[in-house]
Write an enzyme that holds these catalytic residues in place. Structure first.
Site: not given
Ligand code: F6P
Length: 328
Positions: A105, A107, A132, A191, A218
């Site tokens: 992603g 990073g 994400d 939801a 509800k």
């Molecule tokens: O970027 C993917 C993700 O799953 C995010 O949704 C979440 O905030 C983060 O990674 C959690 O990262 P880690 O597993 O390093 O705590």
């Protein structure tokens, strides 16, 4: 144009279901083009440590249905330093690797872009793999569909107990900076509310919405909260709402957490990962570099790393408006 004979593939950052299918497609299409393929273990960490192994077609057999990543992954701090990247470059040269395919992603692509600026002789193509779904340039990233399905299954189960007890539930889903996962989970899970980072929400509006529902008999409700929402932790939100609402028998919090990252990828993610893994090899052979291979309107689309990470993905405001209306 540099002749490409040996490539390496790696996964980096948070794992996402379907990464294995992308590795498989990359390896199989590379072999189909008579390339030598290498797998780098633990992403940039493995590049720095030199944990690089040759992959054959049998190494990617029986992995298409598996969650996680057989190459393992890491969030590398060392790769953020020039010394770490230099060490990684030396290992790439040592193994005679001509080009890289990075699955991950934000990073991951930030690292890839910096690396290419410093070492332009090693072209890199990226494949979007993150639950994400927040990368600009692709309608979907690998893992998103599976993660939404996992979260919806959890919400369905919570619904049973919420209904039985007349309770209000706040369910936290992942998404530090984006609400795609939360929005899709909220819509598919029926939801009663959704809180996401892309929208400024406040407690009073949320309480009003929940009270409106309660007036129509509800007796239970489920609110989906993205971890990166602006109102605080899911526990803070539950506490603040509890002070202002009495219609439910009780208020509970459930954090789905890393459950969303695991499990066998959906058929959608397997197909997406196969198309993008296949397409990444084609892109390298066409001489492309510094780009992410994505899917837009069901067609392969290439976006520079710079755009993919710096531009924000258009949030579907109509979908959000609809979610708010259907929640009432
Ligand atoms: O970027 C993917 C993700 O799953 C995010 O949704 C979440 O905030 C983060 O990674 C959690 O990262 P880690 O597993 O390093 O705590």
């Amino acid at each position: 144009m540099k002749e490409i004979k040996r490539i390496a593939v790696f996964t980096s950052g948070g794992d996402a279901p379907g990464m294995n299918a992308a590795i498989r497609a990359t390896v199989r299409n590379a072999l189909n083009n008579d390339l030598h393929v290498y797998g780098i273990h633990r992403g940039y960490e493995g590049m720095i440590d030199g944990t690089i192994k040759r992959l054959e077609t049998s190494d990617v057999s029986n992995i298409i249905h598996r969650g996680g990543t057989v190459l393992k992954t890491a969030r590398s701090k060392r790769f953020m330093t020039p010394e770490g990247r230099r060490q990684a470059y030396e290992n790439i040269i040592l193994h005679d690797i001509d080009a890289l395919i990075a699955i991950g992603g934000n990073g991951t692509f930030t690292g890839a872009m910096t690396f290419m600026q410093e070492y332009p002789d090693v072209p890199i193509i990226g494949i979007p793999g993150t639950i994400d779904n927040d990368l600009f340039g692709t309608d979907f990233s690998i893992g998103f569909d599976t993660a939404v399905n996992t979260a919806v299954q959890a919400v369905d189960k919570i619904r049973d107990t919420a209904d039985s007890h007349n309770r209000l539930f706040f369910v936290e889903v992942m998404g530090r900076h984006s609400g795609f996962l939360a929005l899709h989970t909220a819509i598919a899970g029926g939801a009663g509310g959704v809180l996401i980072p892309e929208e400024d929400s406040n407690i009073d509006d949320l309480v009003k919405l929940l009270k409106r529902g309660a007036k129509r008999a509800k007796l239970f409700s489920i609110v989906i909260v993205a971890e990166g929402n602006h109102m605080g932790t899911v526990y803070d939100i539950a506490r603040l709402v509890e002070e202002k609402i009495e219609v439910f028998d009780d208020i509970k919090v459930s954090v789905i957490g890393h459950l969303q990252r695991g499990g066998s990828p959906s058929s959608f993610d397997r197909v997406l990962a196969s198309v993008l893994g296949f397409g990444a090899v084609e892109a390298l052979l066409e001489g492309k570099a510094g780009m992410m291979v994505g899917l837009r309107n069901n067609r392969i689309h290439h976006t520079t790393f710079d755009e993919a990470i710096s531009k924000s993905k258009q949030f579907n405001k109509e979908l959000l408006r609809m979610a708010h209306i259907l929640a009432q």
